[in-house]
Design a protein around this motif. Structure first.
Motif, PDB file in Angstrom:
ATOM      1  N   LYS A  27       3.101   6.373   6.046  1.00 55.91           N
ATOM      2  CA  LYS A  27       2.361   6.259   7.217  1.00 55.91           C
ATOM      3  C   LYS A  27       1.312   6.005   7.947  1.00 55.91           C
ATOM      4  O   LYS A  27       1.883   5.291   9.011  1.00 55.91           O
ATOM      5  CB  LYS A  27       1.294   7.996   6.715  1.00 55.91           C
ATOM      6  CG  LYS A  27       1.309   8.396   6.097  1.00 55.91           C
ATOM      7  CD  LYS A  27      -0.075   9.080   5.810  1.00 55.91           C
ATOM      8  CE  LYS A  27       0.199  10.681   5.087  1.00 55.91           C
ATOM      9  NZ  LYS A  27      -0.584  11.854   5.061  1.00 55.91           N
ATOM     10  N   LYS A  28       1.530   4.131   7.640  1.00 63.30           N
ATOM     11  CA  LYS A  28       0.385   3.022   8.575  1.00 63.30           C
ATOM     12  C   LYS A  28       1.648   2.763   8.871  1.00 63.30           C
ATOM     13  O   LYS A  28       1.070   1.258   9.180  1.00 63.30           O
ATOM     14  CB  LYS A  28      -0.726   3.135   8.156  1.00 63.30           C
ATOM     15  CG  LYS A  28      -1.613   4.187   7.657  1.00 63.30           C
ATOM     16  CD  LYS A  28      -2.947   3.381   7.689  1.00 63.30           C
ATOM     17  CE  LYS A  28      -3.946   4.705   7.521  1.00 63.30           C
ATOM     18  NZ  LYS A  28      -5.632   4.167   6.656  1.00 63.30           N
ATOM     19  N   GLY A  29       2.383   1.357   7.435  1.00 65.99           N
ATOM     20  CA  GLY A  29       2.774   1.168   7.989  1.00 65.99           C
ATOM     21  C   GLY A  29       2.224  -0.461   7.066  1.00 65.99           C
ATOM     22  O   GLY A  29       1.313  -0.495   6.488  1.00 65.99           O
ATOM     23  N   SER A  66       0.799  -1.461  -0.050  1.00 65.85           N
ATOM     24  CA  SER A  66       0.133  -0.260  -0.268  1.00 65.85           C
ATOM     25  C   SER A  66       0.852   1.034  -0.193  1.00 65.85           C
ATOM     26  O   SER A  66       0.336   2.411   0.406  1.00 65.85           O
ATOM     27  CB  SER A  66      -0.503   0.148   1.156  1.00 65.85           C
ATOM     28  OG  SER A  66      -1.989  -1.025   0.959  1.00 65.85           O
ATOM     29  N   LEU A  67       2.136   0.917  -0.822  1.00 65.67           N
ATOM     30  CA  LEU A  67       2.273   2.525  -1.432  1.00 65.67           C
ATOM     31  C   LEU A  67       1.815   3.481  -1.959  1.00 65.67           C
ATOM     32  O   LEU A  67       1.462   2.526  -2.897  1.00 65.67           O
ATOM     33  CB  LEU A  67       4.248   2.170  -1.871  1.00 65.67           C
ATOM     34  CG  LEU A  67       4.721   1.364  -0.154  1.00 65.67           C
ATOM     35  CD1 LEU A  67       5.498   0.979   0.848  1.00 65.67           C
ATOM     36  CD2 LEU A  67       6.672   1.649  -0.923  1.00 65.67           C
ATOM     37  N   ASN A  68       2.555   4.891  -1.949  1.00 64.77           N
ATOM     38  CA  ASN A  68       1.439   5.573  -3.059  1.00 64.77           C
ATOM     39  C   ASN A  68       2.432   6.633  -3.189  1.00 64.77           C
ATOM     40  O   ASN A  68       1.513   7.785  -4.110  1.00 64.77           O
ATOM     41  CB  ASN A  68       0.548   6.407  -2.183  1.00 64.77           C
ATOM     42  CG  ASN A  68      -0.973   5.289  -1.767  1.00 64.77           C
ATOM     43  OD1 ASN A  68      -1.540   4.954  -2.680  1.00 64.77           O
ATOM     44  ND2 ASN A  68      -1.326   4.649  -0.702  1.00 64.77           N
ATOM     45  N   ASP A  69       3.458   6.560  -2.634  1.00 67.07           N
ATOM     46  CA  ASP A  69       4.406   7.952  -3.400  1.00 67.07           C
ATOM     47  C   ASP A  69       5.124   7.307  -4.224  1.00 67.07           C
ATOM     48  O   ASP A  69       6.151   6.368  -4.169  1.00 67.07           O
ATOM     49  CB  ASP A  69       5.010   8.563  -2.072  1.00 67.07           C
ATOM     50  CG  ASP A  69       5.841  10.278  -2.214  1.00 67.07           C
ATOM     51  OD1 ASP A  69       6.811   9.700  -3.327  1.00 67.07           O
ATOM     52  OD2 ASP A  69       5.842  10.590  -1.768  1.00 67.07           O
ATOM     53  N   ILE A  77       8.183  -0.607  12.899  1.00 72.79           N
ATOM     54  CA  ILE A  77       8.874   0.292  13.192  1.00 72.79           C
ATOM     55  C   ILE A  77       8.616  -0.282  14.910  1.00 72.79           C
ATOM     56  O   ILE A  77       9.528   0.150  15.803  1.00 72.79           O
ATOM     57  CB  ILE A  77       8.248   1.451  13.303  1.00 72.79           C
ATOM     58  CG1 ILE A  77       9.420   2.885  14.250  1.00 72.79           C
ATOM     59  CG2 ILE A  77       6.893   1.669  14.113  1.00 72.79           C
ATOM     60  CD1 ILE A  77       8.699   3.359  14.075  1.00 72.79           C
ATOM     61  N   ASN A  78       7.241  -1.189  15.128  1.00 73.89           N
ATOM     62  CA  ASN A  78       6.934  -1.274  16.479  1.00 73.89           C
ATOM     63  C   ASN A  78       7.367  -2.866  17.162  1.00 73.89           C
ATOM     64  O   ASN A  78       7.449  -3.188  18.345  1.00 73.89           O
ATOM     65  CB  ASN A  78       5.721  -1.347  16.414  1.00 73.89           C
ATOM     66  CG  ASN A  78       4.933   0.294  16.575  1.00 73.89           C
ATOM     67  OD1 ASN A  78       5.755   1.278  17.308  1.00 73.89           O
ATOM     68  ND2 ASN A  78       4.105  -0.007  15.626  1.00 73.89           N
ATOM     69  N   SER A  79       8.406  -3.227  16.170  1.00 74.84           N
ATOM     70  CA  SER A  79       8.818  -4.594  16.684  1.00 74.84           C
ATOM     71  C   SER A  79       9.934  -4.316  17.625  1.00 74.84           C
ATOM     72  O   SER A  79      10.736  -3.263  17.524  1.00 74.84           O
ATOM     73  CB  SER A  79       9.275  -5.658  15.232  1.00 74.84           C
ATOM     74  OG  SER A  79       9.997  -6.304  16.006  1.00 74.84           O
ATOM     75  N   LYS A  80      10.203  -5.904  18.192  1.00 74.17           N
ATOM     76  CA  LYS A  80      11.169  -5.739  19.211  1.00 74.17           C
ATOM     77  C   LYS A  80      12.214  -6.668  18.627  1.00 74.17           C
ATOM     78  O   LYS A  80      13.187  -6.601  19.486  1.00 74.17           O
ATOM     79  CB  LYS A  80      11.055  -5.953  21.377  1.00 74.17           C
ATOM     80  CG  LYS A  80       9.538  -5.530  21.173  1.00 74.17           C
ATOM     81  CD  LYS A  80       9.730  -5.865  23.018  1.00 74.17           C
ATOM     82  CE  LYS A  80       8.554  -4.422  23.491  1.00 74.17           C
ATOM     83  NZ  LYS A  80       7.495  -4.532  24.085  1.00 74.17           N
TER      84      LYS A  80
END
Length: 236
Positions: A193-195, A96-99, A170-173
Motif C-alpha cells: 500500500k505505501k511503497g 515492510s511487506l505484510n501479505d 511508482i513516483n520516480s521519473k
C-alpha cells in the motif's frame, strides 16, 4: 529442541524432505501420498511417519489445501549479511511487506531467476508461516532469508560490499534502463500500500519505476510479486 515449524503442501513438503540440512520431527500424510512418494519417504524412520485420513489432516491444520501432507520440522535458521556470496549479482530487499501470499510468490520467482538471498525487516513486516511457505512452492528451502532489524544499516553494509541499491518507486521519473546490468544490485520493493518508506528510499543509489504501456487512473500499479518478476526478467 530448537523451535519448530509446520509445512504443508506438495511442493513445499517435497523440497523440505529432499533438503539434507533439515531436521524432520514428524511426517503426517494420507495413504495416497505415502504410496505415491514411498521412495522418498523410505529414508526416514517409520516411527516418525503417521498415515492419517484426509479429514483428520483437515482438522489438525484447519484447512483443506494441504494436498495430503504436512511436516513438523525444526525451523530454518535466518542468515545474516555476511552470508552473501561474492557471486550473488542480484539481491532482493523487502521493506515492510505484510501479505504472506505475495511474499511466497516473490520467493518462488526469485529462486527461479537465480536470486539466492532476500532481506526483510524484522518489525512491521510479514512473518514466516505455513501459508507463505506453501505459496513459495518449494523455493523456501533454496532462498537465504536475512532478517534485518534496521534496513538503513543493512543498506550501508551492502554498499560497502559493492552493491548498488535500487528502489522501485511508482513516483520516480527515472527509467530502469538507465541501470547498468553488469554491477551488483539490491532491488528494494516496498509494501503493498505505501511503497518504500521515505528513509529507505532516500538511502537508495537510484530509484526507478516500471514503465507500464497502458495508463489508467484506477489501476495505476502492479502487484508487488508481479513487479519483482518483471524486474528480475529484465536484469537476468
Amino acid at each position: 529442541m530448537n523451535e519448530l515449524e509446520t509445512i504443508f503442501g506438495l511442493h513445499a513438503s517435497i523440497a523440505l524432505l529432499t533438503n539434507p540440512e533439515r531436521k524432520v520431527v514428524n511426517i503426517n500424510c494420507t495413504n495416497e501420498f505415502y504410496k505415491n512418494y514411498a521412495n522418498l519417504l523410505k529414508k526416514f524412520n517409520p516411527k516418525i511417519i503417521n498415515i492419517l485420513d484426509r479429514k483428520v489432516i483437515n482438522n489438525k491444520l484447519n484447512n483443506n489445501i494441504h494436498q495430503g501432507i504436512f511436516i513438523v520440522s525444526e525451523k530454518r535458521k535466518m542468515r545474516d549479511l555476511d552470508s552473501l556470496k561474492s557471486n550473488e549479482k542480484i539481491v532482493l530487499m523487502l521493506d515492510s511487506l505484510n501479505d504472506s501470499q505475495n511474499v511466497g510468490s516473490i520467493l518462488r520467482t526469485a529462486f527461479l531467476f537465480g536470486v539466492r538471498s532476500v532481506i526483510f525487516n524484522k518489525d512491521n513486516s510479514f512473518k514466516i508461516n505455513p501459508f507463505l511457505i506453501k505459496a513459495a512452492s518449494g523455493a523456501y528451502e533454496g532462498i537465504n532469508l536475512i532478517e534485518a532489524t534496521n534496513l538503513v544499516r543493512s543498506i550501508e553494509i551492502l554498499k560497502k560490499k559493492g552493491y548498488w541499491i535500487v528502489g522501485l518507486d511508482i513516483n520516480s521519473k527515472n527509467d530502469l534502463n538507465e541501470i547498468p546490468k553488469k554491477i551488483n544490485k539490491v532491488f528494494v520493493f516496498g509494501s503493498e500500500k505505501k511503497g518504500i518508506r521515505k528513509l529507505i528510499l532516500n538511502n537508495c543509489d537510484f530509484s526507478g519505476k516500471i514503465d507500464l504501456p497502458k495508463k489508467n487512473n484506477i489501476i495505476d500499479s502492479l502487484n508487488v510479486s508481479n513487479s519483482v518478476a518483471i524486474v528480475l526478467n529484465k536484469f537476468q
